[in-house]
Each structure stands twice: as C-alpha cells, then as structure tokens.
Design an enzyme around this catalytic site. Structure first.
Site, PDB file in Angstrom:
ATOM      1  N   PRO A   2       0.814  -1.219   0.000  1.00 48.98           N
ATOM      2  CG  PRO A   2      -0.660  -1.524   1.751  1.00 48.98           C
ATOM      3  CD  PRO A   2       0.650  -1.980   1.228  1.00 48.98           C
ATOM      4  CD  GLU A   3       4.031   2.504  -3.720  1.00 50.26           C
ATOM      5  OE1 GLU A   3       4.183   3.608  -4.280  1.00 50.26           O
ATOM      6  OE2 GLU A   3       4.540   1.466  -4.154  1.00 50.26           O
ATOM      7  NE  ARG A 128       6.767 -11.322   4.421  1.00 51.15           N
ATOM      8  CZ  ARG A 128       6.816 -11.102   3.116  1.00 51.15           C
ATOM      9  NH1 ARG A 128       6.915  -9.880   2.654  1.00 51.15           N
ATOM     10  NH2 ARG A 128       6.782 -12.096   2.264  1.00 51.15           N
TER      11      ARG A 128
END
Length: 294
Positions: A2-3, A128
């Site tokens: 996600p940016e 993660r």
DNA sequence: CTGCGGTCCTGAAGGC
DNA sequence: TGCCTTCAGGACCGCA
C-alpha cells in the site's frame, strides 16, 4: 504494497462506511500490532477518516484518533451483514460486477478486529506483522506522532508539491533520484511501485544522481508523479504479485493492469520492446528500461 | 549531516 | 521428499 493511492482508496471507502458508527469492541490478536489503550477508543463514534502520506487517521469523538500504517502486507477489510455462506466461502451480494469470492474472516493473518455498534467489523490483516495501529490522544496535533511530524508535502498535491520545491530538494542531493522521491521526509506517499513507474514515464534512469536532472526533466518527473498517482487512485490502487493490497470489500484494485516496468524484469518494455532490467537501489528492487530511460 | 547496514516478520523459492 | 538457507521490503535505529 500500500502506497498513497491504495491508502487513499481505503480512506475514501472507510470514510463512507464508518462515519457515524460507534466502536464497541477491539479484539487484539497480535499485541505488537495495537499500540495504546483500547479502552480509550471503545465507546467512541467515528467522525471521519483522513490520510497523511501512507498513514490512515480514523478520527473519533472527544479528540481521540486511531493512526494506522499498513506497511508491506496490511489489509483493512470491512464486513457487515450483507454476506452469505456458500461452500465455506463467502459471497458478497449486490455487487455491480457480479458476486466475487472472498475469504472467511478472521483468518490466520488477522491481527486486530474492531467491532462497531451495528454489528459490522473492521479486520486488520497483516501477514508480515510490520503494520501498526496507534491510539493518538491529540489528532489536532498529529505532529506529536514522529511518523507524521517529519513528512514532506503530499506527492499528489500540486500546490505543496510545487515545481520550485521539487527543484530545491533535487539540487541539494547527489543520491539516486529514486531514493529521493521515495524519501517520505522529502515527498510523502510515493513507494517502490510508483517511484519505478513515474521514472519510466519521465524517461529518467532511477540511479541518476538527483542533482544531475535538468529543468525539463524535473518538470517531466513531477508531472509523471502527479499523473500516475491520480490515475492509480482512479483505478483504486495496485494489487500486484504478493496480493497484499485489497479494497475494504476484499476486491483487488486495477492499476496493476497499467504497470509498465514494476516487477517486469526480463520482460519486454511496452514502449520500445527492449528488455526491462532489475537493479538494487537502497536494497530495494528497482526496474527500468535501459533504452527508454536516460 | 550523510550513508550504510541491521532490524522487524513470514512465506515462497532455491539448493542439495 | 524434506530440511536448510536466502530473500523481499517501509521505516526506524544505531554507528562510523
């Protein structure tokens, strides 16, 4: 990952879905993911959802705020009662494009579940475990949060991300240009995917020293960054290889269909037919066309 | 101030 | 087949 365009898509959708709802429960399945006192947010109503760079800010009543960073593999999936079970999978009803299959929640990657007064739930999934949710007591003074205080101008805002500002930061550094546009303190919101794509669009090699760019190249790169981020928002973000990013419904975005070089090492350049090359910059995968980019 | 590398974390992929 | 190693990657942190 996600940016800015992905986080902005999630922001708009959460703003629509959550505004007015009251938080009634916070279930923390991974302690490190939720930082702060959950009792400070339980019972509060959502007044709106904002964004700064890649950070989401869920604003609550009485000046409390939840800051969320999805990092590499974070997802925010929102579920209400519009679901039915079929063959142990869930199907979403009333989709314009027809129903699509989605996984049951919570799943093995669910780290935090936020429950609302209307029985709907927001699932924070993160394979993660790099992502986080922080309770902020003074959203009006978000500069209290170190992650927000040092951020540069929004990369999608042509006013604060001005040509003069861009020229200024580029002439001050001889670092590779890609590292500069990904530096959140200089320009906020650009990550690996859009840095690669913007440099391709501007025909500039990612390893060029920032201070080697000429005035026309700087102008072209700024236009490319602004243009690509806007097009990515229109396409509801990029759901690429690792499949991490999803809209709050669980659907993918569609900007991966427009990627020119990112993740395409060894494949043909869509513009010239040459071979896309992969190098490492700052320890990150970097993709470019040696023919098109100078 | 700059720049470098380690850290967090998990699953996929590669080696033997 | 299966175990072991390597690697990705945003942002922070400590060190030279």
């Amino acid at each position: 990952m996600p940016e800015l365009p992905e986080v902005e898509t999630i922001r708009m959708q959460l703003n629509q879905a959550l505004t007015g709802l009251k938080i009634v429960e916070i279930e923390v399945l991974n302690a490190k993911t939720f930082q702060g006192d959950k009792n400070q947010v339980i019972g509060r109503q959502v007044s709106g959802v904002k964004r700064r760079a890649k950070i989401l800010l869920i604003e609550l009543s009485r000046g409390i705020c939840l800051a969320i960073h999805l990092k590499l593999t974070g997802q925010l999936i929102y579920r209400n009662s519009k679901f039915k079970i079929r063959n142990s999978k869930l199907l979403l009803k009333d989709q314009k494009s027809g129903p699509f299959e989605i996984d049951e929640l919570p799943n093995k990657y669910t780290r935090v579940v936020v429950g609302f007064g209307d029985n709907s739930s927001l699932y924070f999934n993160d394979l993660r475990k790099f992502g986080w949710i922080k309770v902020l007591k003074n959203p009006g003074e978000c500069s209290n949060l170190p992650e927000l205080a040092k951020l540069g101008p929004e990369a999608i805002d042509e006013k604060t991300f001005s040509l003069d500002y861009f020229k200024d930061i580029l002439t001050r550094s001889k670092k590779p240009i890609k590292l500069i546009i990904m530096d959140q303190e200089k320009l906020a919101g650009v990550g690996n995917i859009y840095a690669n794509e913007a440099l391709f669009a501007a025909k500039i090699r990612p390893d060029r020293p920032a201070n080697s760019l000429g005035p026309e190249e700087i102008k072209e790169l700024r236009n490319s960054i602004l243009g690509i981020l806007k097009k990515a928002v229109e396409n509801k973000g990029t759901s690429d290889r690792d499949e991490a990013y999803r809209q709050i419904s669980g659907e993918k975005g569609s900007f991966q269909n427009y990627l020119q070089v990112y993740g395409r090492a060894g494949q043909k350049c869509p513009k010239c037919g040459g071979v896309v090359r992969r190098i490492a910059l700052g320890g990150r995968g970097t993709f470019y066309c040696p023919t098109c980019q100078k």
